[in-house]
Scaffold this motif. Structure first.
Motif, PDB file in Angstrom:
ATOM      1  N   VAL A  94      43.255  32.533  23.532  1.00 32.16           N
ATOM      2  CA  VAL A  94      42.575  31.922  24.679  1.00 32.16           C
ATOM      3  C   VAL A  94      42.132  33.008  25.647  1.00 32.16           C
ATOM      4  CG1 VAL A  94      42.823  30.359  26.652  1.00 32.16           C
ATOM      5  CG2 VAL A  94      43.869  29.752  24.463  1.00 32.16           C
TER       6      VAL A  94
ATOM      7  N   LEU B 146      46.831  21.825  17.658  1.00 31.08           N
ATOM      8  CA  LEU B 146      46.913  23.210  18.139  1.00 31.08           C
ATOM      9  C   LEU B 146      48.207  23.858  17.652  1.00 31.08           C
ATOM     10  CD1 LEU B 146      45.608  22.803  21.822  1.00 31.08           C
ATOM     11  CD2 LEU B 146      44.410  23.919  19.931  1.00 31.08           C
TER      12      LEU B 146
ATOM     13  N   SER C 150      45.984  28.608  32.048  1.00 36.15           N
ATOM     14  CA  SER C 150      45.690  27.182  31.910  1.00 36.15           C
ATOM     15  C   SER C 150      46.723  26.565  30.969  1.00 36.15           C
ATOM     16  CB  SER C 150      44.291  27.000  31.331  1.00 36.15           C
ATOM     17  OG  SER C 150      44.300  27.386  29.965  1.00 36.15           O
ATOM     18  N   GLU C 151      46.739  25.247  30.907  1.00 35.81           N
ATOM     19  CA  GLU C 151      47.673  24.563  29.995  1.00 35.81           C
ATOM     20  C   GLU C 151      47.408  24.977  28.551  1.00 35.81           C
ATOM     21  OE1 GLU C 151      46.250  23.269  32.616  1.00 35.81           O
ATOM     22  OE2 GLU C 151      47.838  22.275  33.756  1.00 35.81           O
ATOM     23  N   THR C 152      46.167  25.323  28.231  1.00 32.26           N
ATOM     24  CA  THR C 152      45.831  25.747  26.873  1.00 32.26           C
ATOM     25  C   THR C 152      46.275  27.194  26.647  1.00 32.26           C
ATOM     26  OG1 THR C 152      43.921  24.290  27.035  1.00 32.26           O
ATOM     27  CG2 THR C 152      43.978  25.800  25.159  1.00 32.26           C
TER      28      THR C 152
ATOM     29  N   ALA D 253      47.291  18.346  20.858  1.00 33.42           N
ATOM     30  CA  ALA D 253      48.401  19.296  20.997  1.00 33.42           C
ATOM     31  C   ALA D 253      49.076  19.513  19.640  1.00 33.42           C
ATOM     32  CB  ALA D 253      49.401  18.777  22.027  1.00 33.42           C
TER      33      ALA D 253
ATOM     34  N   ASN E 142      39.763  24.185  28.759  1.00 33.22           N
ATOM     35  CA  ASN E 142      41.191  23.862  28.832  1.00 33.22           C
ATOM     36  C   ASN E 142      41.455  22.590  28.029  1.00 33.22           C
ATOM     37  OD1 ASN E 142      43.865  23.758  29.554  1.00 33.22           O
ATOM     38  ND2 ASN E 142      43.496  23.344  31.717  1.00 33.22           N
ATOM     39  N   ILE E 143      41.296  22.716  26.714  1.00 35.51           N
ATOM     40  CA  ILE E 143      41.322  21.544  25.838  1.00 35.51           C
ATOM     41  C   ILE E 143      42.643  20.788  25.871  1.00 35.51           C
ATOM     42  CG2 ILE E 143      39.509  22.055  24.169  1.00 35.51           C
ATOM     43  CD1 ILE E 143      41.352  23.687  22.585  1.00 35.51           C
ATOM     44  N   ALA E 144      43.731  21.469  26.188  1.00 36.15           N
ATOM     45  CA  ALA E 144      45.015  20.760  26.200  1.00 36.15           C
ATOM     46  C   ALA E 144      44.992  19.634  27.245  1.00 36.15           C
ATOM     47  CB  ALA E 144      46.163  21.726  26.495  1.00 36.15           C
TER      48      ALA E 144
ATOM     49  N   SER F 298      39.441  20.121  34.271  1.00 42.14           N
ATOM     50  CA  SER F 298      40.866  20.100  33.929  1.00 42.14           C
ATOM     51  C   SER F 298      41.718  20.591  35.098  1.00 42.14           C
ATOM     52  CB  SER F 298      41.123  20.991  32.719  1.00 42.14           C
ATOM     53  OG  SER F 298      41.026  22.355  33.114  1.00 42.14           O
TER      54      SER F 298
ATOM     55  N   VAL G 102      39.494  30.253  21.889  1.00 45.34           N
ATOM     56  CA  VAL G 102      39.006  29.372  22.962  1.00 45.34           C
ATOM     57  C   VAL G 102      38.494  30.228  24.110  1.00 45.34           C
ATOM     58  CG1 VAL G 102      39.599  27.510  24.552  1.00 45.34           C
ATOM     59  CG2 VAL G 102      40.695  27.613  22.301  1.00 45.34           C
TER      60      VAL G 102
END
Ligand SMILES: Nc1nc2c(c(=O)[nH]1)N[C@H]1C(S)=C(S)[C@@H](COP(=O)(O)OP(=O)(O)OC[C@H]3O[C@@H](n4cnc5c(=O)[nH]c(N)nc54)[C@H](O)[C@@H]3O)O[C@H]1N2
Ligand SMILES: Nc1nc2c(c(=O)[nH]1)N[C@H]1C(S)=C(S)[C@@H](COP(=O)(O)OP(=O)(O)OC[C@H]3O[C@@H](n4cnc5c(=O)[nH]c(N)nc54)[C@H](O)[C@@H]3O)O[C@H]1N2
Ligand code: SF4
Ligand SMILES: [Mo]
Length: 705
Positions: A427, A419, A433-435, A416, A404-406, A595, A400
């Motif tokens: 990443v 993932l 980030s959350e991802t 999620a 921030n896809i999450a 995001s 990635v």
């Protein structure tokens, strides 16, 4: 002092970065024409993330024993990634590796990432977050006009039109400096029309405001075309000379009389007629008009048909190609436009060439120095790729870069899970980030002011971001990281990490394609405040001037004509029902970006947290109170957040911003069949107060904007 551009949205406002001691200050750059020195508060505070203590400054690797991320050296991290990618490729084939890019990457980085996927990894599995942004408008633009460029004219042309219709755009909050064009248009006596289920700050500037049910813009366009035809305002000469397929479209809207449109959209027939009259003009004078769509109209399972319906209307009125008139899409991310033009999208090669076109493959493969047969075919679209992660035949590793896809993917709980099913998640980001927090390997890379590269703004203007400062220690230049990774996975050809060199290669790869950059170089961009594509290489020693305005004489279709398409209104994939009686829509607020990974970390920007906007009538019905927790439930998940009781939203609709975790647990992953755009903008929901707490009046209007 460095003249550069904002790190965020597609306006790519010009700004000056001034160093004083250890600090970097944002100052205006008044000569840059798109924003004339104006910035929104995100732009003014953009340096807040530099040197921020949450900035990642060392690669991180997940420790097998503890399950925690630990600091690692660059060689260790990249070797680990390369070894595992090679092993997965050997075991499962090249499509076992997926690449997910971002519209925040420069053209150079997007191009290199596409080349990393197709040449070094040999995978077809690459797509980017721009798929969730303007892909519906892209698909409609290609089908109708033969090209996909957000605006086919400079933004400032808005001031010279007579009527501008904003369909699902909250420009005043999403591109604030652009809103001055609306004000100047009105000062000149022009008219602003806004179509939005919420009376936004943009709608506050409108002369006419239509407030439809979410997901019904297509029916609205059909009804408008019906009325325009009934009034006799179709530009028959233009339609005959410049379009195909209009008669079928004309017949298809015959049954969309105003009362039917009102039943479907909730827009009163009077308002519909008022807009039709505005567009038709009076005393035989045809007004110049612009129809501009944004995510409100596009992020739907019928998004591309919706855009086609508004394009049909624009064509019927003879607008595209006329000076200061036409149809355009307001793009979104800094480089949402260039990001797909140069090869991050599953079906595209650089120059906006299609990957299944043999001539396009030959051309690009020759520039890359590899056999055309070695290039993979089209891969899965962004959401379909995420949905396939860890499944039989789906990618088992995902890289990635800049998304921030999450937080931002639809149906995020499901994403999620996908993932979590991966063998390897890598990443590259600036912050945790959350991802990134879910990754096996995190790579800390340079951001905007620390690197040089081009971006393509919403007008198709290619601009240059200049390096102003050195990156923090430990952070590596992202082009270098991509080049290094390509070498470590055994790329058959070398990758350059020099931005000007990569840009020149990108120019050659794009030469002759729809998005031709071959005549653009950094010096020219500096001298001309950006260059509009297409800009082919010099011919007979004369350089091409670039193309600020498209379609004046012809459309880039095989016969030079625009194409009208018959489209039917089906409505949102999920309709309200007794269990989920209201519409949920999602979107943005001024002070946060996407995001929120970047802007939530900027101290000078308000971080108010997620909230649920609802009308006092709905609040009364469900017993909700301003500021108190309200639970929103959809078929996919629930979110509890403070209620914001406001009178500017439709009483049958609730709105949740997606800058914080939560909104996307609720959203629907139904996809548009043509663009593969998820239906972020509407699904069926129920709302209920968490518990009867302290009582306040439901009439309270939420915090002032
Ligand atoms: N402050 C800020 N600015 C940004 C961004 C950001 O995150 N924050 N992101 C950038 C990016 S990537 C993008 S894509 C753009 C997006 O820019 P916009 O498209 O302007 O932003 P949104 O808030 O997503 O949606 C616009 C409006 O659509 C309305 N809407 C919802 N459903 C419907 C519907 O069915 N029909 C109609 N007609 N309207 C509907 C919403 O009420 C909202 O006011 O903004 C860019 N600029
Ligand atoms: N519910 C709902 N969901 C939506 C939308 C909506 O309207 N409603 N809108 C959709 C739209 S239009 C969009 S564009 C997407 C955006 O969604 P995201 O892709 O999540 O957008 P960002 O938050 O900009 O994520 C960018 C990430 O990359 C990092 N980053 C920034 N610059 C760079 C760089 O140069 N290199 C690297 N490697 N990293 C970088 C940032 O720190 C951040 O973590 O969200 C979509 N999701
Ligand atoms: S409008 Fe967009 S480009 Fe301009 S300052 Fe704000 S975020 Fe940056
Ligand atoms: Mo976007």
């Amino acid at each position: 002092m460095t003249q550069t551009h904002c790190p965020y949205c597609s306006l790519q406002c010009g700004m000056t970065l001034a160093r004083s001691g250890r600090t970097l200050q944002v100052q205006p750059w008044p000569e840059f024409p798109v924003n004339e020195g104006a910035l929104c508060r995100k732009g003014w505070t953009a340096t807040g993330l530099r040197g921020h203590r949450e900035r990642l400054t060392t690669p991180l690797v997940r420790d097998r024993a503890t399950g925690e991320l630990r600091a690692a050296g660059w060689d260790e991290a990249l070797d680990l990634v390369a070894q595992r990618l090679i092993a997965l490729r050997e075991q499962h084939g090249p499509d076992a590796v997926g690449v997910f890019g971002g519209g925040g990457l420069t053209n150079e980085k997007a191009y290199s990432l596409g080349k990393l996927a197709r040449v070094a990894l040999g995978t077809s599995q690459i797509d980017y977050n721009g798929r969730w942004c303007m892909s519906s408008a892209a698909s409609a633009g290609n089908r109708a006009f033969g090209v996909d460029r957000g605006l086919p004219f400079p933004l400032a042309d808005i001031e010279q039109t007579d009527v501008v219709v904003l369909v699902g755009s909250n420009l005043a909050e999403t591109m604030p400096p652009a809103a001055r064009h609306l004000d100047r248009l009105r000062e000149r006596g022009g008219t602003v029309v806004v179509v939005d289920p919420r009376r936004t700050p943009t709608a506050e500037r409108a002369d006419l405001f239509l407030q439809p049910v979410p997901g019904t813009d297509l029916a609205l366009a059909l009804g408008l075309l019906h009325l325009v035809d009934a009034i006799g305002a179709v530009d028959e000469e233009y339609v005959a000379a410049r379009t195909n397929g209009f008669e079928q479209v004309r017949r298809s809207v015959a049954a969309w009389w105003p009362e039917r449109v009102e039943r479907v959209t909730g827009v009163a027939t009077d308002e519909l007629r008022a807009l039709a009259r505005l567009l038709a003009g009076s005393d035989g004078r045809r007004p110049r008009a612009m129809v501009l769509t944004a995510r409100g109209a596009e992020q739907h399972s019928q998004g591309s048909d919706t855009v086609l319906a508004w394009i049909n209307l624009a064509l019927a009125l003879g607008l595209p190609g006329r000076p200061f008139a036409g149809y355009g899409c307001l793009t979104g991310q800094g480089n949402g436009q260039g990001g797909r033009e140069h090869g991050q999208k599953a079906d595209q090669l650089p120059g906006y060439r299609m990957i299944d076109d043999p001539a396009a493959r030959d051309h690009v493969a020759a520039v890359w120095g590899v056999p055309a047969a070695s290039l993979p075919g089209p891969g899965r679209s962004a959401y379909e790729m995420l949905d396939a992660l860890g499944t039989d035949g789906g990618p088992r590793a995902l890289l990635v870069f800049a998304s921030n896809i999450a937080v931002s993917a639809p149906n995020a709980t499901h994403v999620a899970d996908r993932l979590a099913a991966l063998d390897l998640l890598v990443v590259a980001d600036l912050v945790m980030s959350e991802t990134a927090a879910l990754a096996d390997v995190v790579l800390p890379v340079t951001q905007w002011a620390e690197e040089t590269g081009t971006m393509t703004n919403l007008e198709g203007r290619v601009i240059l971001r200049e390096r102003a400062v050195a990156p923090p220690e430990g952070v590596r230049d992202e082009l270098e990281v991509i080049a290094d990774l390509a070498a470590r996975v055994g790329s058959p050809v070398p990758f350059s990490a020099d931005p000007a060199e990569v840009f020149a290669e990108l120019g050659r790869a794009s030469a002759g394609g729809p998005a031709d950059y071959a005549g653009i170089d950094y010096e020219r961009i500096r001298a001309e405040h950006g260059v509009f594509w297409p800009c082919p290489a010099p011919l007979d020693g004369r350089s091409h001037p670039g193309t600020p305005r498209l379609f004046a004489d012809t459309f880039p279709t095989p016969d030079g004509r625009a194409r009208c398409h018959v489209v039917e209104h089906r409505g949102a994939a999920e309709q309200p029902c007794p269990e989920f009686p209201v519409h949920l829509t999602t979107g943005r607020v001024l002070a946060q970006y996407q995001s929120g990974a970047q802007t939530r970390r900027v101290r000078d920007l308000p971080d108010e947290g997620v909230f649920v906007e609802l009308h006092p009538m709905l609040a009364t019905r469900v017993g909700a109170y301003d500021g108190e927790p309200l639970t929103v439930t959809t078929r996919r998940g629930t979110l509890t957040a403070p209620a914001r009781v406001v009178d500017w939203i439709r009483p049958d609709t609730v709105f949740v911003p997606f800058h914080w975790v939560g909104a996307n647990r609720l959203t629907n992953d139904a996809l548009d069949p043509a663009s593969r755009m998820p239906e972020f903008k509407v699904c069926a929901a129920s709302v209920a107060p968490l518990a009867a707490g302290r009582r306040r009046s439901p009439e309270t209007v939420g915090a002032a904007r």
